[in-house]
Design an enzyme around this catalytic site. Structure first.
Site, PDB file in Angstrom:
ATOM      1  N   LYS A 109       0.860  -1.175   0.000  1.00 55.04           N
ATOM      2  CA  LYS A 109       0.000   0.000   0.000  1.00 55.04           C
ATOM      3  C   LYS A 109       0.895   1.223   0.000  1.00 55.04           C
ATOM      4  O   LYS A 109       1.772   1.371   0.854  1.00 55.04           O
ATOM      5  CB  LYS A 109      -0.863  -0.031   1.248  1.00 55.04           C
ATOM      6  CG  LYS A 109      -1.857   1.090   1.297  1.00 55.04           C
ATOM      7  CD  LYS A 109      -2.920   0.775   2.303  1.00 55.04           C
ATOM      8  CE  LYS A 109      -3.946   1.859   2.347  1.00 55.04           C
ATOM      9  NZ  LYS A 109      -4.892   1.615   3.430  1.00 55.04           N
ATOM     10  N   LYS A 155      -2.173  -1.442  -3.981  1.00 57.40           N
ATOM     11  CA  LYS A 155      -3.071  -0.295  -3.831  1.00 57.40           C
ATOM     12  C   LYS A 155      -2.278   0.985  -3.795  1.00 57.40           C
ATOM     13  O   LYS A 155      -1.310   1.049  -3.036  1.00 57.40           O
ATOM     14  CB  LYS A 155      -3.843  -0.485  -2.521  1.00 57.40           C
ATOM     15  CG  LYS A 155      -4.809   0.606  -2.137  1.00 57.40           C
ATOM     16  CD  LYS A 155      -5.450   0.240  -0.826  1.00 57.40           C
ATOM     17  CE  LYS A 155      -6.415   1.308  -0.404  1.00 57.40           C
ATOM     18  NZ  LYS A 155      -7.021   0.995   0.884  1.00 57.40           N
TER      19      LYS A 155
HETATM   20  C1  PBG Z   1      -7.006   3.110   5.058  1.00 58.42           C
HETATM   21  C2  PBG Z   1      -7.705   2.980   3.755  1.00 58.42           C
HETATM   22  C3  PBG Z   1      -7.437   3.745   2.630  1.00 58.42           C
HETATM   23  C4  PBG Z   1      -8.345   3.367   1.651  1.00 58.42           C
HETATM   24  C5  PBG Z   1      -9.123   2.337   2.178  1.00 58.42           C
HETATM   25  N1  PBG Z   1      -8.714   2.115   3.490  1.00 58.42           N
HETATM   26  C6  PBG Z   1      -6.348   4.719   2.396  1.00 58.42           C
HETATM   27  C7  PBG Z   1      -6.301   5.908   3.225  1.00 58.42           C
HETATM   28  O1  PBG Z   1      -7.306   6.540   3.507  1.00 58.42           O
HETATM   29  O2  PBG Z   1      -5.192   6.249   3.590  1.00 58.42           O
HETATM   30  C8  PBG Z   1      -8.441   3.977   0.308  1.00 58.42           C
HETATM   31  C9  PBG Z   1      -9.473   3.444  -0.614  1.00 58.42           C
HETATM   32  C10 PBG Z   1      -9.789   4.328  -1.749  1.00 58.42           C
HETATM   33  O3  PBG Z   1      -9.172   5.397  -1.936  1.00 58.42           O
HETATM   34  O4  PBG Z   1     -10.691   3.972  -2.503  1.00 58.42           O
HETATM   35  N2  PBG Z   1      -6.874   1.930   5.759  1.00 58.42           N
END
Ligand code: PBG
Length: 351
Positions: free
Chosen positions: A215, A269
């Site tokens: 991530k 991601k």
């Molecule tokens: C954090 C989380 C994120 C997303 C899902 N869970 C990243 C964040 O806010 O830092 C992003 C998903 C998206 O942008 O569609 N655990």
């Protein structure tokens, strides 16, 4: 030798091209729809689509999210309807994310372990009504913390080990509620091993872990933070626990580590800006590999489409196909409903 009357003398250009290409003309197979279909290397099916969506409190609530036109937050009863729709379309799994209200948030995010929090109530309701649909739940703390970080913030630092303990408690609560897959997206060191041990010790040996192993500290998460209400809360950034967008080897090491600790599957991601990572992980580890086409990716395609600058549907399908080409086994996408409907209507990229 005399030539048959039907044979034409090739032009000088044709002769020159045939000489340099040695007669290999790649356009031959692109001439017709049937031929393009016949030589197509990668395919997108409904089985590849996983629907992320947002939960909110109340009943019969559907709240549109401003930064993600076409995407809403749903109360648990409405989420069940969404799950039914996903199952009917043949989508294998959904990934719900909660927007919890301010009064249940705390500095340590401990509401994640409450059996009656939004995510756990949604898991139970969906499992009861739509048991054939897979549910994938995150165990990061960001929906539950007052500061919007995925872990516990102490003196300006996201403390790793205490955060991991809380994440394990959250994962166990989700397992008890009946989730099918635990997918921690917090990037704390060692949490995969801890979650695996805790699941095994509590009779959940058969619940797989899909690690958001790679991530990245990305700007593409903006609209999601609006959706779950952490946008205004977030203090600082997540660079001390997410991977730098500049790094590849580090992503491979993260994935290797999580697999060693017991992850069954990997997630990359964001998605489209990180196709190289998907390809490298898939060709290195040969495990089920997924990508999250995140909120910012969705909103960019949506915004350009709404402005008439690109053909939204074509761009959506092309982006999903790109994930398959890179080696993905599946894609989390806010476009899952639309893409599934197009596939059912007989859409084909080669036609
Ligand atoms: C954090 C989380 C994120 C997303 C899902 N869970 C990243 C964040 O806010 O830092 C992003 C998903 C998206 O942008 O569609 N655990």
């Amino acid at each position: 030798m005399t030539k048959p009357a039907s044979m034409k003398t090739p032009s000088a250009t044709t002769q020159a091209i045939d000489e340099t290409t040695q007669g290999r003309r790649l356009r031959r197979m692109r001439k017709t729809g049937w031929s393009r279909r016949m030589v197509q290397e990668n395919h997108l099916s409904v089985d590849d689509l996983i629907l992320p969506f947002f939960l909110t409190g109340g009943e019969k609530v559907e709240e549109p999210i401003e930064a993600m036109p076409g995407v809403s937050r749903y109360s648990v009863d409405m989420a069940v309807r969404m799950a039914e729709k996903a199952a009917k379309l043949g989508i294998p799994a959904i990934a719900p994310f909660p927007r919890e209200s301010a009064d249940v948030k705390s500095d340590d995010g401990s509401y994640i372990a409450d059996p009656d929090n939004l995510i756990n109530r949604a898991i139970r309701a969906i499992k009861k009504e739509v048991p054939e649909l897979g549910i994938i739940t995150d165990a990061a703390l960001d929906p539950f913390t007052t500061h919007g970080h995925d872990g516990i913030l102490r003196d300006g630092i996201i403390v790793n080990d205490e955060s991991a303990e809380m994440i394990v408690r959250g994962a166990l609560a989700q397992a008890e509620a009946g989730t099918d897959i635990i997918a921690p997206s917090d990037m704390m060191d060692g949490r995969i091993g801890l979650i695996r041990d805790a699941l095994d010790a509590n009779g959940f040996q058969d619940i797989p872990i899909l690690s958001y192993a790679t991530k990245f500290a990305s700007a593409f998460y903006g609209p999601y933070r609006d959706a779950i209400g952490t946008l205004g809360l977030l203090k600082g950034d997540k660079k001390t626990y997410y991977i730098s967008p500049a790094n590849t080897d580090e992503a491979v090491r993260e994935a290797e580590q999580d697999l060693m600790e017991g992850a069954d599957m990997l997630m990359v991601k964001p998605g489209l800006p990180y196709l190289d990572i998907i390809h490298r992980l898939k060709s290195t580890f040969h495990v089920p590999t997924f990508a999250y086409q995140v909120s910012g990716e969705y909103s960019m395609i949506k915004a350009a489409g709404r402005n008439g600058w690109i053909n939204e549907e074509a761009a959506m399908m092309e982006s999903l196909m790109a994930f398959k080409r890179a080696g993905c086994d599946g894609i989390l996408t806010y476009y899952a409903f639309e893409a599934a409907e197009k596939i059912h209507q007989g859409w084909h990229i080669g036609k």
